[in-house]
Write a protein that holds these residues in place. Structure first.
Motif, PDB file in Angstrom:
ATOM      1  N   VAL A 287      56.554   9.290 -30.949  1.00 12.58           N
ATOM      2  CA  VAL A 287      55.645  10.502 -31.486  1.00 12.58           C
ATOM      3  C   VAL A 287      53.907  10.713 -30.841  1.00 12.58           C
ATOM      4  CG1 VAL A 287      54.122  10.276 -33.807  1.00 12.58           C
ATOM      5  CG2 VAL A 287      56.795   9.895 -33.732  1.00 12.58           C
ATOM      6  N   ILE A 288      53.645   9.899 -30.375  1.00 12.71           N
ATOM      7  CA  ILE A 288      52.024  10.519 -29.801  1.00 12.71           C
ATOM      8  C   ILE A 288      52.068  11.364 -29.045  1.00 12.71           C
ATOM      9  CG2 ILE A 288      49.867   8.990 -28.577  1.00 12.71           C
ATOM     10  CD1 ILE A 288      50.771   7.113 -29.505  1.00 12.71           C
ATOM     11  N   LEU A 289      53.299  11.408 -28.126  1.00 13.67           N
ATOM     12  CA  LEU A 289      52.976  12.346 -27.117  1.00 13.67           C
ATOM     13  C   LEU A 289      54.279  13.482 -27.178  1.00 13.67           C
ATOM     14  CD1 LEU A 289      54.850  10.605 -24.101  1.00 13.67           C
ATOM     15  CD2 LEU A 289      52.925  11.591 -23.923  1.00 13.67           C
ATOM     16  N   ALA A 290      54.732  13.272 -28.257  1.00 16.31           N
ATOM     17  CA  ALA A 290      55.251  14.612 -29.502  1.00 16.31           C
ATOM     18  C   ALA A 290      54.128  15.563 -29.612  1.00 16.31           C
ATOM     19  CB  ALA A 290      56.281  14.319 -30.248  1.00 16.31           C
ATOM     20  N   TYR A 291      53.261  14.954 -30.410  1.00 17.82           N
ATOM     21  CA  TYR A 291      52.042  15.127 -31.042  1.00 17.82           C
ATOM     22  C   TYR A 291      51.355  16.131 -30.109  1.00 17.82           C
ATOM     23  CZ  TYR A 291      52.312  14.762 -35.847  1.00 17.82           C
ATOM     24  OH  TYR A 291      52.763  15.067 -36.710  1.00 17.82           O
ATOM     25  N   ILE A 292      50.955  14.842 -28.758  1.00 23.60           N
ATOM     26  CA  ILE A 292      50.226  16.077 -27.646  1.00 23.60           C
ATOM     27  C   ILE A 292      50.175  17.298 -27.176  1.00 23.60           C
ATOM     28  CG2 ILE A 292      49.783  15.298 -25.368  1.00 23.60           C
ATOM     29  CD1 ILE A 292      48.972  12.085 -26.035  1.00 23.60           C
ATOM     30  N   SER A 293      52.484  16.647 -26.838  1.00 23.92           N
ATOM     31  CA  SER A 293      52.602  18.373 -26.377  1.00 23.92           C
ATOM     32  C   SER A 293      52.741  19.182 -27.064  1.00 23.92           C
ATOM     33  CB  SER A 293      54.599  18.309 -26.079  1.00 23.92           C
ATOM     34  OG  SER A 293      55.058  18.936 -25.657  1.00 23.92           O
ATOM     35  N   ASN A 294      52.933  18.975 -28.521  1.00 28.64           N
ATOM     36  CA  ASN A 294      52.510  20.031 -29.932  1.00 28.64           C
ATOM     37  C   ASN A 294      51.375  20.584 -29.499  1.00 28.64           C
ATOM     38  OD1 ASN A 294      53.003  21.753 -32.722  1.00 28.64           O
ATOM     39  ND2 ASN A 294      55.122  20.657 -31.231  1.00 28.64           N
ATOM     40  N   SER A 295      50.052  20.215 -29.880  1.00 31.78           N
ATOM     41  CA  SER A 295      48.536  20.471 -30.171  1.00 31.78           C
ATOM     42  C   SER A 295      48.082  21.075 -28.852  1.00 31.78           C
ATOM     43  CB  SER A 295      48.206  19.247 -29.954  1.00 31.78           C
ATOM     44  OG  SER A 295      48.075  18.519 -29.102  1.00 31.78           O
ATOM     45  N   THR A 296      48.779  21.992 -28.178  1.00 33.55           N
ATOM     46  CA  THR A 296      48.704  22.066 -26.536  1.00 33.55           C
ATOM     47  C   THR A 296      48.774  23.530 -26.990  1.00 33.55           C
ATOM     48  OG1 THR A 296      50.790  22.201 -25.537  1.00 33.55           O
ATOM     49  CG2 THR A 296      48.755  20.434 -25.129  1.00 33.55           C
ATOM     50  N   VAL A 297      50.020  24.102 -27.798  1.00 31.44           N
ATOM     51  CA  VAL A 297      49.708  25.615 -28.379  1.00 31.44           C
ATOM     52  C   VAL A 297      49.577  25.830 -30.156  1.00 31.44           C
ATOM     53  CG1 VAL A 297      52.120  25.408 -26.506  1.00 31.44           C
ATOM     54  CG2 VAL A 297      51.749  24.734 -29.447  1.00 31.44           C
ATOM     55  N   TRP A 298      48.372  25.055 -30.282  1.00 35.17           N
ATOM     56  CA  TRP A 298      47.699  24.860 -31.858  1.00 35.17           C
ATOM     57  C   TRP A 298      46.597  26.398 -32.079  1.00 35.17           C
ATOM     58  CZ3 TRP A 298      47.680  19.898 -33.921  1.00 35.17           C
ATOM     59  CH2 TRP A 298      48.339  18.870 -34.322  1.00 35.17           C
ATOM     60  N   GLY A 299      46.022  26.327 -30.757  1.00 34.52           N
ATOM     61  CA  GLY A 299      45.168  27.440 -30.946  1.00 34.52           C
ATOM     62  C   GLY A 299      45.250  28.577 -30.457  1.00 34.52           C
TER      63      GLY A 299
END
Length: 442
Positions: A287-299
């Motif tokens: 889950v931590i890696l999933a959020y790290i991966s996903n957060s790279t495009v939020w901006g």
């Protein structure tokens, strides 16, 4: 607390350390740990929107038939029955069955079709008589074009066997299923593979519709979470079985079994604590890696309506059932046999499923797949169309995992009562008895 003890036993093991390394390497090597270079932009008029597989009968039917006829004349069929390339050559009986299908589709008689086949080991030409003024032309690659007026079309001055115009698409698919069965499965004519014969350009309207689905249904983040799960799921479907086997065997190696058996804690609590400990230990870093991966495009989607829970939902809904079944199979067969045979059993299932999954990469699912695939950033409509099948599959896999877990509880309880001897202990006792007899005979 028992759960904490089991978690410590799991986390501070060499097997878990290897798992963490693999969990980091896999998404990083496939560029799904960071999506900063994969930004989805709104389509603009005049752009190239790429191509897509689309079910267009007018394209699929003649292309698939032409491919089938070419393979039939050579008696060499390309297939991937479990994901690996296989060159299939049919025996005489199956060739006749194939000729019957082609005859129905083309109107050419079975005798004529079988008469034009050339043995791949025979370089000599053969004579074919198709009636008055009917002959054939053999091309450089060995393919034969027949001059036959009732099933042909003009091609470079000659005529060739073509698909009859009165065959409906539904009937054609039924015949292709029969063709795939004769070949042995995994051929170009299976239901999923037929789409390979129909690639069309994506129109502006379709590109806009796809973008709007990504924005409204996936809220952008769902698409990235799905692609992350596609890759990470391939290792989460197998590696937890190693952790489960290692943890269960550790008690035997450290002579802790007798001490554990003597405790008052119920077998249900012991097994569930161990199972939950392994699943939690696997899912938390995932889950931590999933959020790290996903957060790279939020901006990149500032002001857009994003689903910040998408990584969490996909990790638990998509990945956790695969983790559960791997852990459950690992624990059950280890407790049952006292050996690491679970690795071979689950590994075989994983290997077959992974290779069969090649045909499901675009997002098609079945009820008993171990690792769901969706190897594209998008295809939201396909995801929606297949959603019910995916949910059913995940529930089935989770349900089977629970059955294995409760079966493990039963085996474990019988062992505590001395009513069950695992394969490993039985082997030791048999070896010991044999040694005693040998010494007595001496």
């Amino acid at each position: 607390m028992l759960l904490i003890k089991e978690m410590k036993k799991t986390i501070f093991s060499l097997t878990f350390a290897v798992f963490i390394v693999a969990l980091l390497v896999m998404p990083s090597s496939q560029d799904v740990l960071s999506f900063s270079n994969n930004i989805i932009t709104e389509p603009q008029q005049g752009e190239d929107y790429g191509i897509q597989q689309k079910e267009v009968p007018e394209l699929i039917m003649p292309a698939a038939f032409s491919s089938l006829y070419t393979e039939f004349t050579a008696n060499e069929y390309i297939a991937y029955p479990i994901g690996f390339y296989k060159n299939v050559k049919l025996n005489n009986t199956d060739r006749e069955k194939m000729a019957e299908i082609i005859s129905v589709l083309s109107g050419v008689s079975v005798d004529d079709l079988l008469g034009q086949n050339v043995d791949s080991n025979n370089q000599d030409k053969i004579n074919i008589t198709l009636g008055e003024n009917q002959n054939y032309h053999e091309q450089a690659d060995g393919a034969i074009i027949i001059n036959k007026n009732d099933a042909k079309s003009e091609a470079n001055g000659n005529t060739e066997i073509v698909l009859s115009a009165d065959i409906s698409y539904e009937k054609f698919k039924e015949y292709m299923k029969q063709v795939d069965d004769i070949i042995g499965g995994g051929s170009n004519y299976s239901e999923n593979s037929l789409l390979k014969f129909s690639y069309v350009a994506i129109t502006y309207e379709e590109a806009v519709e796809s973008y709007n689905l990504l924005a409204s249904t996936d809220k952008f983040t769902g698409a990235y979470a799905r692609l992350f799960c596609d890759y990470v799921g391939t290792i989460l479907s197998i590696l937890p079985v190693f952790i489960a086997v290692a943890v269960c065997l550790k008690d035997g190696r450290t002579k802790m079994n007798d001490l554990i058996y003597a405790r008052k804690k119920s077998s249900l609590k012991l097994i569930l604590s161990r199972c939950f400990a392994i699943i939690i230990a696997v899912m938390v870093p995932t889950v931590i890696l999933a959020y790290i991966s996903n957060s790279t495009v939020w901006g990149q989607y500032s002001g857009m309506n994003l689903d910040y829970f998408a990584p969490l939902k996909y990790a638990f809904g998509w990945l956790m059932p695969s983790v559960m079944i791997a852990v459950a199979i690992g624990m059950f067969f280890t407790e049952l046999t006292g050996t690491p045979i679970a690795i071979a059993i689950h590994g075989l299932w994983w290997f077959i499923d992974l290779n069969a999954g090649v045909s499901r990469l675009r997002g098609v699912h079945n009820l008993f797949e171990l690792t769901p695939r969706h190897n594209s950033l998008g295809n939201t409509q396909i995801f929606r169309d297949e959603f019910n099948t995916l949910i059913t599959n995940r529930l089935i896999i989770a349900g089977v995992a629970l059955l294995f877990i409760f079966a493990t509880v039963f085996v474990y309880e019988q062992k505590r009562r001395g009513k069950f001897v695992s394969f490993g202990k039985a082997k030791i006792k048999i070896t010991s008895l044999a040694n005693r007899k040998s010494k007595s005979a001496a």
